[in-house]
Design a protein around this motif. Structure first.
Motif, short mmCIF file in Angstrom:
data_model
loop_
_atom_site.label_atom_id
_atom_site.label_comp_id
_atom_site.label_asym_id
_atom_site.label_seq_id
_atom_site.Cartn_x
_atom_site.Cartn_y
_atom_site.Cartn_z
N ALA A 60 45.37 76.96 22.37
CA ALA A 60 44.37 77.45 23.32
C ALA A 60 43.20 76.48 23.33
O ALA A 60 42.16 76.71 22.73
N ALA A 61 43.40 75.35 24.02
CA ALA A 61 42.41 74.29 24.01
C ALA A 61 41.52 74.30 25.24
O ALA A 61 40.54 73.58 25.30
N PHE A 62 41.86 75.10 26.23
CA PHE A 62 41.05 75.21 27.43
C PHE A 62 40.33 76.55 27.38
O PHE A 62 40.87 77.53 26.91
N GLN A 63 39.11 76.58 27.89
CA GLN A 63 38.36 77.83 27.86
C GLN A 63 37.66 78.05 29.19
O GLN A 63 36.94 77.17 29.68
N VAL A 64 37.87 79.23 29.77
CA VAL A 64 37.17 79.61 30.99
C VAL A 64 35.78 80.07 30.55
O VAL A 64 35.62 81.12 29.94
N GLU A 65 34.79 79.24 30.81
CA GLU A 65 33.42 79.53 30.38
C GLU A 65 32.78 80.64 31.22
O GLU A 65 32.10 81.50 30.69
N ARG A 66 32.99 80.56 32.52
CA ARG A 66 32.45 81.60 33.40
C ARG A 66 33.29 81.64 34.67
O ARG A 66 33.89 80.64 35.08
N ALA A 67 33.30 82.81 35.27
CA ALA A 67 34.01 82.99 36.53
C ALA A 67 33.35 84.12 37.29
O ALA A 67 32.89 85.10 36.70
#
Length: 187
Positions: free
Chosen positions: A26-33
């Protein structure tokens, strides 16, 4: 085969499976949406932090394009796992390095404008900025229900050049994703 040989073989197979089939990273992270309702259509804005592994960055630096799949779903809040999504879409963005021009490019889905960058960090920031992505028409939603949109970002291993795919399937350092995140669908 003796009992000891079978045990050694089982241990070796176990280690190979543990190394090759370990969980994705899990190296990608959705910071905000967030979503906006504009003229009867929901649009998505998001920022994703891409933390590629050294192996993926080395491939990029050597001219291998990396394709990112942005998967979005809209479901009724509290929907059971077997209930269908109202909206389910995967779109692909590609980042590549062009050694001759020493520039990075970010290519949006078909028909979008290819953007060029001098630094990898600038290209990754642009790749992680999702702006005005069309989701769903408000007409398809029941006004008495509440909805969530689900978002997942992953490295598309199937888009890698054929010689890299076997290694990418076997090594966890290539199976990069954000995991699913849920956000309320709000106007």
């Amino acid at each position: 085969m003796t009992r000891r040989q079978r045990l050694v073989a089982l241990v070796c197979v176990g280690w190979l499976l543990a190394i090759g089939l370990a969980a994705p990273v899990a190296a990608f992270q959705v910071e905000r949406a967030s979503t906006q309702l504009i003229d009867g259509t929901y649009w998505l804005d998001a920022f994703i932090d891409f933390r590629f592994t050294d192996q993926a960055l080395e491939a990029l630096e050597n001219g291998v394009p990396l394709t990112i799949a942005l998967h979005t779903r809209i479901r009724r809040k509290g929907a059971r796992i077997w209930e269908e999504s109202l909206f389910d879409q995967a779109i692909h963005y590609t980042i590549r390095y062009k050694p001759l021009s020493e520039r990075y490019s970010v290519e949006p889905p078909a028909g979008g404008e290819v953007r060029s960058f001098v630094t990898r960090d600038a290209a990754l920031r642009a790749l992680g900025t999702v702006s005005r992505l069309r989701l769903i028409s408000n007409e398809r939603l029941d006004p008495d229900s509440r909805y969530q949109f689900h978002l997942r970002v992953s490295l598309d291993i199937d888009a890698l050049p054929l010689p890299l795919r076997p290694m990418a399937y076997l090594r966890p350092s290539w199976r990069l994703h954000s995991g699913w995140s849920k956000w309320p669908l709000e106007p």
